[in-house]
Design a protein around this motif. Structure first.
Motif, PDB file in Angstrom:
ATOM      1  N   PRO A 155     104.763  19.285  32.140  1.00 28.30           N
ATOM      2  CA  PRO A 155     105.644  19.921  31.155  1.00 28.30           C
ATOM      3  C   PRO A 155     106.709  20.831  31.770  1.00 28.30           C
ATOM      4  O   PRO A 155     107.713  21.121  31.130  1.00 28.30           O
ATOM      5  CB  PRO A 155     104.687  20.721  30.268  1.00 28.30           C
ATOM      6  N   ARG A 164     108.808  20.462  28.519  1.00 32.91           N
ATOM      7  CA  ARG A 164     108.064  21.129  27.435  1.00 32.91           C
ATOM      8  C   ARG A 164     108.959  21.539  26.268  1.00 32.91           C
ATOM      9  O   ARG A 164     108.503  21.665  25.147  1.00 32.91           O
ATOM     10  CB  ARG A 164     107.273  22.313  27.954  1.00 32.91           C
ATOM     11  N   THR A 178     107.587  15.498  22.524  1.00 36.05           N
ATOM     12  CA  THR A 178     106.948  15.334  21.226  1.00 36.05           C
ATOM     13  C   THR A 178     105.494  15.765  21.366  1.00 36.05           C
ATOM     14  O   THR A 178     104.780  15.274  22.250  1.00 36.05           O
ATOM     15  CB  THR A 178     107.024  13.862  20.777  1.00 36.05           C
ATOM     16  N   THR A 179     105.082  16.695  20.524  1.00 35.08           N
ATOM     17  CA  THR A 179     103.704  17.185  20.600  1.00 35.08           C
ATOM     18  C   THR A 179     102.850  16.713  19.423  1.00 35.08           C
ATOM     19  O   THR A 179     101.638  16.832  19.462  1.00 35.08           O
ATOM     20  CB  THR A 179     103.671  18.723  20.661  1.00 35.08           C
ATOM     21  N   GLU A 180     103.505  16.211  18.395  1.00 30.75           N
ATOM     22  CA  GLU A 180     102.756  15.670  17.257  1.00 30.75           C
ATOM     23  C   GLU A 180     102.435  14.208  17.577  1.00 30.75           C
ATOM     24  O   GLU A 180     103.244  13.312  17.348  1.00 30.75           O
ATOM     25  CB  GLU A 180     103.559  15.773  15.969  1.00 30.75           C
ATOM     26  N   VAL A 200      99.400  16.618  26.701  1.00 28.13           N
ATOM     27  CA  VAL A 200      99.980  17.677  25.868  1.00 28.13           C
ATOM     28  C   VAL A 200     101.206  17.207  25.100  1.00 28.13           C
ATOM     29  O   VAL A 200     101.705  17.909  24.230  1.00 28.13           O
ATOM     30  CB  VAL A 200     100.316  18.940  26.693  1.00 28.13           C
ATOM     31  N   GLY A 201     101.692  15.998  25.426  1.00 23.58           N
ATOM     32  CA  GLY A 201     102.853  15.485  24.718  1.00 23.58           C
ATOM     33  C   GLY A 201     103.319  14.164  25.292  1.00 23.58           C
ATOM     34  O   GLY A 201     102.706  13.619  26.215  1.00 23.58           O
TER      35      GLY A 201
END
Length: 148
Positions: free
Chosen positions: A20, A73, A77-79, A48-49
């Protein structure tokens, strides 16, 4: 019905990843070198993404940022919508359509096994449809011209 596991077997299960705190420029360079449209973003062994070319286009270029000054970071995209390797390709297509996402991480517990793309899913569906059509054509030929 094919499963996600089948897609990973066909395409290979190697996952290209980046941290990240790398720059977006480094991520883009890796995507270009590996000829992929997205990378897993990993902190150690933990996903984490995901960073994709789409993230770059929408969150860097359109906001006037520079890829060499922006960290992964900041735009990743984290969702995420993880899938299990035993889920069907159809379930993945439905999830991708409903959630409007192009990439799904394939997880077994906390372990990332791979990432499948909408292209992987479509390719699998087309391949399966071609096999079905070929089988039906062969059956028609075996049954003679007046079969159906």
């Amino acid at each position: 019905m094919n499963t996600v596991r089948h897609i990973l077997q066909v395409k290979g299960d190697y996952v290209w990843s980046i941290g990240p705190d790398a720059t977006v420029y480094e991520a883009l360079r890796m995507m270009a070198n590996k000829d992929v449209g997205a990378l897993a973003v990993m902190e150690g062994d933990r996903l984490v993404g995901i960073i994709s070319e789409r993230d770059y286009a929408r969150k860097v270029i359109l906001h006037g940022k520079a890829s060499k000054d922006t960290l992964v970071r900041e735009i990743m995209t984290t969702e995420l919508y993880p899938v299990h390797p035993d889920q069907t390709v159809e379930e993945c297509m439905e999830l991708m359509t409903y959630k409007r996402t192009r990439y799904l991480p394939v997880m077994e517990g906390e372990r990332l096994l791979g990432i499948i793309s909408i292209g992987d899913v479509v390719k699998d569906i087309i391949s399966r449809q071609r096999r079905i059509i070929s089988t039906l054509e062969d059956r028609l030929k075996e049954g003679g011209q007046g079969g159906l």
